[in-house]
Design an enzyme around this catalytic site. Structure first.
Site, PDB file in Angstrom:
ATOM      1  N   ASP A  60      49.916  -4.197 -13.456  1.00 20.87           N
ATOM      2  CA  ASP A  60      50.430  -3.111 -12.621  1.00 20.87           C
ATOM      3  C   ASP A  60      51.573  -2.413 -13.335  1.00 20.87           C
ATOM      4  O   ASP A  60      51.602  -2.359 -14.564  1.00 20.87           O
ATOM      5  CB  ASP A  60      50.852  -3.677 -11.260  1.00 20.87           C
ATOM      6  CG  ASP A  60      50.610  -2.707 -10.122  1.00 20.87           C
ATOM      7  OD1 ASP A  60      51.355  -1.719 -10.031  1.00 20.87           O
ATOM      8  OD2 ASP A  60      49.678  -2.921  -9.326  1.00 20.87           O
ATOM      9  N   HIS A  95      55.240  -0.113  -7.478  1.00 17.51           N
ATOM     10  CA  HIS A  95      53.918  -0.522  -7.026  1.00 17.51           C
ATOM     11  C   HIS A  95      53.650  -1.983  -7.346  1.00 17.51           C
ATOM     12  O   HIS A  95      53.137  -2.735  -6.512  1.00 17.51           O
ATOM     13  CB  HIS A  95      52.867   0.378  -7.681  1.00 17.51           C
ATOM     14  CG  HIS A  95      51.490   0.193  -7.145  1.00 17.51           C
ATOM     15  ND1 HIS A  95      50.518  -0.506  -7.823  1.00 17.51           N
ATOM     16  CD2 HIS A  95      50.917   0.608  -5.999  1.00 17.51           C
ATOM     17  CE1 HIS A  95      49.401  -0.516  -7.113  1.00 17.51           C
ATOM     18  NE2 HIS A  95      49.617   0.159  -6.006  1.00 17.51           N
ATOM     19  N   ASN A 188      41.222   5.178  -3.566  1.00 17.98           N
ATOM     20  CA  ASN A 188      41.649   5.866  -2.339  1.00 17.98           C
ATOM     21  C   ASN A 188      41.153   7.307  -2.297  1.00 17.98           C
ATOM     22  O   ASN A 188      41.907   8.231  -2.029  1.00 17.98           O
ATOM     23  CB  ASN A 188      43.180   5.873  -2.245  1.00 17.98           C
ATOM     24  CG  ASN A 188      43.758   4.477  -2.246  1.00 17.98           C
ATOM     25  OD1 ASN A 188      43.082   3.509  -1.917  1.00 17.98           O
ATOM     26  ND2 ASN A 188      45.014   4.356  -2.643  1.00 17.98           N
ATOM     27  N   SER A 252      44.919  -0.704  -2.729  1.00 16.29           N
ATOM     28  CA  SER A 252      45.759  -1.551  -3.576  1.00 16.29           C
ATOM     29  C   SER A 252      46.197  -2.820  -2.848  1.00 16.29           C
ATOM     30  O   SER A 252      45.978  -3.928  -3.349  1.00 16.29           O
ATOM     31  CB  SER A 252      46.975  -0.769  -4.068  1.00 16.29           C
ATOM     32  OG  SER A 252      46.614   0.155  -5.063  1.00 16.29           O
TER      33      SER A 252
END
Length: 389
Positions: A60, A95, A188, A252
């Site tokens: 990430d 994130h 998404n 996520s």
């Protein structure tokens, strides 16, 4: 790596929206849960396992390891993005910190290996990236070679043209060979149907869609015929890299929660292979009406049922099989070989000789004809180059 690729990864991970603006709650020793604990059946699943000793690699944007929800649980690996950002920068670890906390809320005794392969910038210009090896591929290789049992990748999407990468397929093949389960978010992009998104679209990867309370697909969750399962992805309370917590939306967190469930399963049986993990997750999920549904795959993950099923896992269909035939090629038994009569060569030799003579005659005629044409052309137009003759 495709220059637009990492922009795609970050946008898909953050937009939708991913991190909603909210008042941060005070830092706590354990990440607070929301409705996902009930939806996944965590209280029952955690009675027999909490992911003890399982290493989950979070590929990430980096993880703020000093956050109270993560303290003592995070090992920081390399920064394969190499963009010069460091912890404390607003584009570093937002994130990733949220995703690591979601893994640990499901498997609180697991260990996190943080490998930085994206940043938290929402949009990238082409000049932001230099050509070179894929950070995602490098991250997968590093995670496998440093003891990861699960690789969690909450990244990918179609917004800017996520593309297939051969380096990543090789890295994932390495992970499969080493028995490492790989989980990724479906993306998404709402009602976009089946425009390939990676890494979720690679074979062997568990692609996770997102659902809202009640189990129906979240409106931002991408519809794919290769979606494996779904998990809660709306209003998931997650750790912030600046301290405190905030609700998160997206595929996520759904992928991170599923990675935590896999850690619970491996905490109970460390010998489970990726094919067995996938089979258990799909078999024990809360199946949608009518069977498989590309909106939510095989259904919403049921952590309690998955952990129970680990006690009697299905056979590993991907395991090597013993060769039961001959170890080398041999002549078949009870079969007589065909014997051809000797070829009569005299007529063939005569025919070849005649053909050769014919070819020589044709070639001679062509040469004589060309010489005559050259002489005629010279006498008609004069010399080709100026000068005395």
């Amino acid at each position: 790596m495709n220059r637009r690729r990492l922009g795609t990864l970050v946008v898909a991970a953050w937009l939708g929206p991913l991190l909603c603006t909210a008042t941060a709650t005070p830092a706590q020793a354990d990440t607070p849960t929301s409705w996902e604990a009930r939806a996944l059946g965590l209280s029952s699943a955690q009675r027999t396992t909490k992911g003890d000793g399982v290493k989950v690699a979070v590929l990430d944007s980096g993880v703020e390891k000093d956050h109270p929800a993560l303290a003592g649980k995070v090992t920081t690996g390399p920064d394969f993005l190499k963009d010069g950002l460091r912890p404390g920068d607003p584009r570093w670890g937002g994130h990733g910190t949220a995703m690591a906390s979601d893994v640990l809320k499901v498997a609180p005794k697991a260990d996190i290996l943080s490998v930085r392969v994206i940043d938290d910038k929402k949009e990238h210009d082409p000049d932001d990236w230099k050509t070179g090896p894929s950070p995602v591929a490098q991250g997968i290789e590093y995670a496998v070679d440093h003891g990861a049992d699960v690789i969690s990748m909450s990244l990918g999407g179609d917004s800017f043209g996520s593309s297939f990468n051969e380096e990543e397929t090789k890295a994932l093949a390495h992970a499969a060979y080493k028995g490492v389960t790989v989980v990724a978010s479906a993306g998404n992009d709402g009602d976009v149907l089946n425009d390939s998104s990676y890494p979720a679209g690679y074979p062997g990867v568990i692609a996770v869609a997102a659902v809202q309370q009640g189990g129906s697909r979240a409106e931002f969750s991408t519809v794919r015929t290769y979606n494996t399962v779904a998990a809660p992805g709306v209003g998931i309370v997650s750790a912030k890299n600046t301290g405190g917590y905030a609700p998160v939306n997206g595929t996520s967190p759904a992928a991170a929660l599923t990675s935590g469930v896999v850690a619970l399963m491996l905490g109970k049986d460390p010998e489970l292979k990726p094919s067995q993990v996938r089979a258990i997750l799909t078999k024990t999920a809360e199946h949608p009406p009518g069977g498989y549904d590309p909106r939510v795959g095989h259904g919403v993950v049921n952590a309690a049922a998955a952990v129970r099923a680990v006690s009697d896992p299905p056979a590993d269909g991907a395991a090597p099989a013993e060769h039961k035939g001959r170890s080398q090629l041999a002549s078949p038994t009870d079969v007589e070989p065909t014997v051809h009569p000797p070829m009569e060569t005299a007529p063939l030799a005569i025919g070849l000789a005649a053909a050769g003579v014919g070819l020589l005659m044709v070639a001679g005629a062509v040469l004589v004809s060309r010489a005559g044409r050259r002489r005629a052309a010279t006498s008609a137009v004069g010399p080709r180059f100026p000068g005395p003759q």
